[in-house]
Design a protein around this motif. Structure first.
Motif, short mmCIF file in Angstrom:
data_model
loop_
_atom_site.label_atom_id
_atom_site.label_comp_id
_atom_site.label_asym_id
_atom_site.label_seq_id
_atom_site.Cartn_x
_atom_site.Cartn_y
_atom_site.Cartn_z
N LYS A 132 35.75 -10.60 -24.60
CA LYS A 132 35.96 -9.19 -24.29
C LYS A 132 34.64 -8.47 -24.06
O LYS A 132 34.53 -7.61 -23.19
CB LYS A 132 36.76 -8.52 -25.40
N GLU A 133 33.62 -8.84 -24.83
CA GLU A 133 32.30 -8.23 -24.64
C GLU A 133 31.72 -8.62 -23.28
O GLU A 133 31.05 -7.83 -22.63
CB GLU A 133 31.35 -8.63 -25.76
N LEU A 134 31.99 -9.84 -22.84
CA LEU A 134 31.52 -10.26 -21.51
C LEU A 134 32.23 -9.48 -20.40
O LEU A 134 31.60 -9.10 -19.42
CB LEU A 134 31.74 -11.76 -21.32
N ARG A 135 33.52 -9.24 -20.58
CA ARG A 135 34.23 -8.42 -19.58
C ARG A 135 33.70 -6.99 -19.58
O ARG A 135 33.58 -6.37 -18.52
CB ARG A 135 35.73 -8.42 -19.87
N LEU A 136 33.35 -6.49 -20.76
CA LEU A 136 32.76 -5.15 -20.84
C LEU A 136 31.40 -5.13 -20.16
O LEU A 136 31.07 -4.17 -19.45
CB LEU A 136 32.64 -4.72 -22.30
N ALA A 137 30.61 -6.18 -20.33
CA ALA A 137 29.30 -6.26 -19.67
C ALA A 137 29.48 -6.27 -18.15
O ALA A 137 28.72 -5.62 -17.42
CB ALA A 137 28.56 -7.51 -20.13
N TRP A 138 30.47 -6.99 -17.66
CA TRP A 138 30.74 -7.02 -16.23
C TRP A 138 31.15 -5.63 -15.74
O TRP A 138 30.73 -5.19 -14.66
CB TRP A 138 31.83 -8.05 -15.92
N ASP A 189 21.48 -19.91 -30.81
CA ASP A 189 20.38 -19.06 -30.42
C ASP A 189 20.73 -18.31 -29.13
O ASP A 189 20.59 -17.08 -29.06
CB ASP A 189 19.13 -19.93 -30.22
N ASP A 190 21.20 -19.01 -28.13
CA ASP A 190 21.57 -18.38 -26.87
C ASP A 190 22.67 -17.35 -27.07
O ASP A 190 22.59 -16.22 -26.56
CB ASP A 190 22.04 -19.43 -25.86
N GLY A 191 23.69 -17.73 -27.79
CA GLY A 191 24.82 -16.83 -28.00
C GLY A 191 24.46 -15.58 -28.78
O GLY A 191 24.84 -14.48 -28.40
N MET A 192 23.70 -15.75 -29.84
CA MET A 192 23.36 -14.59 -30.68
C MET A 192 22.41 -13.63 -29.96
O MET A 192 22.61 -12.41 -30.00
CB MET A 192 22.74 -15.04 -32.00
N ILE A 193 21.40 -14.16 -29.31
CA ILE A 193 20.47 -13.26 -28.61
C ILE A 193 21.16 -12.60 -27.43
O ILE A 193 20.97 -11.40 -27.20
CB ILE A 193 19.20 -14.02 -28.20
N GLY A 194 21.99 -13.33 -26.72
CA GLY A 194 22.76 -12.73 -25.63
C GLY A 194 23.68 -11.63 -26.14
O GLY A 194 23.75 -10.54 -25.56
N PHE A 195 24.36 -11.89 -27.25
CA PHE A 195 25.26 -10.89 -27.84
C PHE A 195 24.48 -9.65 -28.29
O PHE A 195 24.91 -8.52 -28.04
CB PHE A 195 26.02 -11.51 -29.02
N LEU A 196 23.35 -9.85 -28.94
CA LEU A 196 22.54 -8.71 -29.40
C LEU A 196 21.99 -7.91 -28.23
O LEU A 196 21.94 -6.67 -28.29
CB LEU A 196 21.42 -9.19 -30.31
N LEU A 197 21.60 -8.58 -27.17
CA LEU A 197 21.15 -7.85 -25.98
C LEU A 197 22.28 -7.04 -25.35
O LEU A 197 22.07 -5.92 -24.89
CB LEU A 197 20.54 -8.81 -24.97
N LEU A 198 23.48 -7.59 -25.35
CA LEU A 198 24.62 -6.83 -24.83
C LEU A 198 24.89 -5.60 -25.69
O LEU A 198 25.18 -4.52 -25.16
CB LEU A 198 25.87 -7.71 -24.76
N GLN A 199 24.79 -5.76 -27.00
CA GLN A 199 24.99 -4.60 -27.88
C GLN A 199 23.94 -3.54 -27.62
O GLN A 199 24.23 -2.34 -27.65
CB GLN A 199 24.99 -5.03 -29.35
N LEU A 200 22.71 -3.96 -27.36
CA LEU A 200 21.65 -3.01 -27.01
C LEU A 200 21.97 -2.31 -25.70
O LEU A 200 21.79 -1.09 -25.57
CB LEU A 200 20.30 -3.74 -26.91
N ALA A 201 22.47 -3.05 -24.72
CA ALA A 201 22.84 -2.45 -23.44
C ALA A 201 23.94 -1.40 -23.63
O ALA A 201 23.90 -0.34 -23.01
CB ALA A 201 23.31 -3.53 -22.46
N PHE A 202 24.89 -1.69 -24.51
CA PHE A 202 25.97 -0.73 -24.74
C PHE A 202 25.47 0.53 -25.43
O PHE A 202 26.07 1.59 -25.30
CB PHE A 202 27.09 -1.38 -25.56
N GLN A 203 24.35 0.43 -26.15
CA GLN A 203 23.77 1.61 -26.80
C GLN A 203 23.21 2.59 -25.77
O GLN A 203 23.10 3.78 -26.05
CB GLN A 203 22.66 1.20 -27.77
N PHE A 204 22.84 2.11 -24.60
CA PHE A 204 22.31 2.97 -23.55
C PHE A 204 23.40 3.75 -22.82
O PHE A 204 23.09 4.68 -22.08
CB PHE A 204 21.52 2.15 -22.52
#
Length: 93
Positions: free
Chosen positions: A13-19, A60-75
């Motif tokens: 769902k977070e990936l769909r939100l990123a899209w 590592d890939d999943g967690m950093i990707g997820f955290l970067l998406l959360q940062l993007a949503f903060q903007f």
């Protein structure tokens, strides 16, 4: 095991939100940039922990990707984030 399935559902769902963030013209450029950076990190061969280490490299890939998406949503403005979450059916994490 059900926790892993739940995590995968949330991540999907977070990936769909990123899209949706990338496609919406109202999204700030900073949010789009961080979303693209998250995608590039996940597909990049350069990692903090190499993917040759089976589980840790993938986490590592999943967690950093997820955290970067959360940062993007903060903007995103709160009303735009709520609108996009409603459109893709994602709940706040």
């Amino acid at each position: 095991m059900w926790r892993l399935g739940r995590l995968l559902t949330i991540f999907r769902k977070e990936l769909r939100l990123a899209w949706a963030v990338l496609r919406d013209p109202r999204s700030p450029k900073a949010a789009k940039l961080v979303t693209v950076l998250a995608a590039l990190y996940v597909i990049s061969p350069v990692d903090f922990i190499p993917d040759t280490i089976p589980i840790l490299g993938w986490l590592d890939d999943g967690m950093i990707g997820f955290l970067l998406l959360q940062l993007a949503f903060q903007f995103l403005p709160a009303e735009l984030l709520a609108s996009l979450r409603e459109r893709v059916g994602a709940k706040a994490v």
